[in-house]
Write a protein that holds these residues in place. Structure first.
Motif, mmCIF file in Angstrom:
data_model
loop_
_atom_site.group_PDB
_atom_site.id
_atom_site.type_symbol
_atom_site.label_atom_id
_atom_site.label_comp_id
_atom_site.label_asym_id
_atom_site.label_seq_id
_atom_site.Cartn_x
_atom_site.Cartn_y
_atom_site.Cartn_z
ATOM 1 N N GLY A 327 2.223 -1.035 1.671
ATOM 2 C CA GLY A 327 3.040 -2.188 2.038
ATOM 3 C C GLY A 327 4.528 -1.918 2.035
ATOM 4 O O GLY A 327 5.332 -2.850 2.001
ATOM 5 N N LEU A 328 4.902 -0.640 2.051
ATOM 6 C CA LEU A 328 6.332 -0.337 2.151
ATOM 7 C C LEU A 328 6.789 -0.683 3.571
ATOM 8 O O LEU A 328 6.028 -0.509 4.534
ATOM 9 C CB LEU A 328 6.591 1.131 1.833
ATOM 10 C CG LEU A 328 6.127 1.585 0.437
ATOM 11 C CD1 LEU A 328 6.519 3.027 0.178
ATOM 12 C CD2 LEU A 328 6.701 0.684 -0.665
ATOM 13 N N ALA A 329 8.015 -1.180 3.683
ATOM 14 C CA ALA A 329 8.530 -1.588 4.989
ATOM 15 C C ALA A 329 8.614 -0.372 5.894
ATOM 16 O O ALA A 329 9.137 0.670 5.494
ATOM 17 C CB ALA A 329 9.907 -2.225 4.831
ATOM 18 N N LEU A 330 8.062 -0.448 7.066
ATOM 19 C CA LEU A 330 8.138 0.679 7.990
ATOM 20 C C LEU A 330 9.461 0.596 8.729
ATOM 21 O O LEU A 330 9.874 -0.484 9.157
ATOM 22 C CB LEU A 330 6.966 0.628 8.965
ATOM 23 C CG LEU A 330 5.589 0.694 8.290
ATOM 24 C CD1 LEU A 330 4.475 0.394 9.274
ATOM 25 C CD2 LEU A 330 5.369 2.054 7.636
ATOM 26 N N PRO A 331 10.134 1.740 8.851
ATOM 27 C CA PRO A 331 11.426 1.715 9.561
ATOM 28 C C PRO A 331 11.214 1.240 11.000
ATOM 29 O O PRO A 331 10.244 1.628 11.643
ATOM 30 C CB PRO A 331 11.921 3.146 9.499
ATOM 31 C CG PRO A 331 10.791 3.970 9.010
ATOM 32 C CD PRO A 331 9.761 3.080 8.412
ATOM 33 N N GLY A 332 12.120 0.406 11.491
ATOM 34 C CA GLY A 332 11.948 -0.235 12.791
ATOM 35 C C GLY A 332 12.121 0.666 13.979
ATOM 36 O O GLY A 332 12.305 1.823 13.949
#
Ligand code: TYM
Length: 332
Positions: A327-332
């Motif tokens: 659930g780590l934010a994926l780089p956009g």
């Protein structure tokens, strides 16, 4: 092709016969049948204080020794752990999934911290097995060829893999230790009740692969045996003699039973002399090849750069899956 992976710490000027017979020889022998990842665990080495110059030099020497003993860079990725950032990155994620009590049960920490006192040991030494789990799981190997002293770490690795898979989604393969029964624990020549160890053995107790062969021969001739006269294999009752038979057999390829037969009626002096000869014949060309490889800095650096490129490719892919699943934010 199924994969194998293993690592070794660059914490001495030379590998020793415990490393070689317990683990490295299996690396060489398995490499034709698997896709292979072999690395020098420099991040593990700094869990205890290292002299920076010496550590860097030993890392290169370790690479040279791996090539000299027959790890073929065309078949196997040989790399330095710190060249693949995913090891430390996955290590963090796995630390967050390991119980404090679970980490505490690792016996190697107990042994290693006992010397300096638990309060003085680094937190890195404590979490060492979790970094090792990350090393392994990134590559999804089938086997991890190691000596007996790493078995508990492999169990932790399997536990963590299973935990991650069931908490999120099947991501990791549960690796199996590949431990050769005969050579799983090579013992100290001077204290055959203990394993041969870079950190714990006296110099006379260790046979170093890069020692002057004359020195190794002398150490073997001075090995501690027992007060009997009979040459037979009995690891519990006759650990010193059995260790010599094991070393001889592993290098010469002669089965232990056949050696025992050939030594019937002869003394320990004869056995030691023959083991010393076998070892000298083996280490002499190995040592020359290592020294040669050490001369050609660019060649060695190229091998490690190629190895790191192959390793990074696989490791980054696994790490991306892990970050996504956690659930780590994926780089956009
Ligand atoms: P290390 O550097 O202490 O030892 C390297 C390998 O040698 C084996 N070994 C022995 N085998 C038989 N008899 C002995 N006396 C003996 N002494 C050492 C060890 O079992 C090991 O296989 N934690 C590891 C390095 C590591 C690693 C990994 C290994 C880091 N990450 C991932 C496998 C997979 C270690 O300290 O090995």
């Amino acid at each position: 092709r199924p994969r194998i992976l293993s690592g070794i710490q660059p914490t001495a000027d030379s590998f020793h016969f415990g490393n070689y017979l317990g683990a490295l020889r299996q690396w060489v022998n398995l490499q034709d049948d698997y896709e292979n990842f072999f690395f020098i665990a420099d991040l593990h080495a700094i869990t205890v204080e290292q002299d920076p110059k010496v550590l860097r030099e030993r890392t290169r020497r370790s690479a040279a020794q791996l090539v000299a003993m027959g790890i073929d860079p065309a078949k196997s990725a040989i790399f330095v752990q710190s060249h693949v950032p995913a090891h430390a990155q996955l290590g963090w994620v796995l630390q967050c999934m390991t119980g404090f009590g679970e980490a505490r049960r690792m016996t190697q920490f107990k042994d290693k911290s006992a010397k300096q006192g638990e309060g003085a040991a680094s937190v890195g030494l404590f979490t060492y097995p979790i970094l090792m789990a990350a090393d392994i799981l990134l590559y999804r190997p089938q086997y991890v060829p190691v000596g007996e002293d790493q078995r508990q770490h492999l169990e932790l690795t399997r536990d963590l893999a299973g935990r991650f898979n069931s908490r999120y989604k099947k991501t990791f393969r549960l690796p199996e230790p590949y431990i050769m029964k005969e050579t799983a624990k090579i013992v100290d020549l001077q204290d055959p009740t203990r394993k041969m160890s870079k950190s714990a053995s006296s110099p006379a107790g260790i046979v170093e692969m890069l020692d002057d062969p004359k020195v190794s021969a002398k150490k073997i001739r001075s090995a501690v045996t027992d007060s009997e006269m009979e040459i037979r294999f009995d690891a519990a009752e006759k650990p010193g003699v059995s260790n010599l038979l094991t070393i001889h057999s592993a290098i010469s390829g002669t089965p232990v039973e056949q050696l025992v037969e050939s030594f019937a009626g002869r003394g320990y002096g004869d056995l030691k002399k023959e083991v010393a000869d076998v070892v000298v014949d083996f280490v002499t060309p190995f040592r020359n090849r290592t020294l040669e490889l050490m001369e050609d800095r660019t060649h060695l650096d190229q091998i490690l750069a190629d190895g790191a490129a192959r390793a990074n490719e696989v490791a980054e892919r696994t790490l991306r899956d892990v970050y996504e699943r956690v659930g780590l934010a994926l780089p956009g």
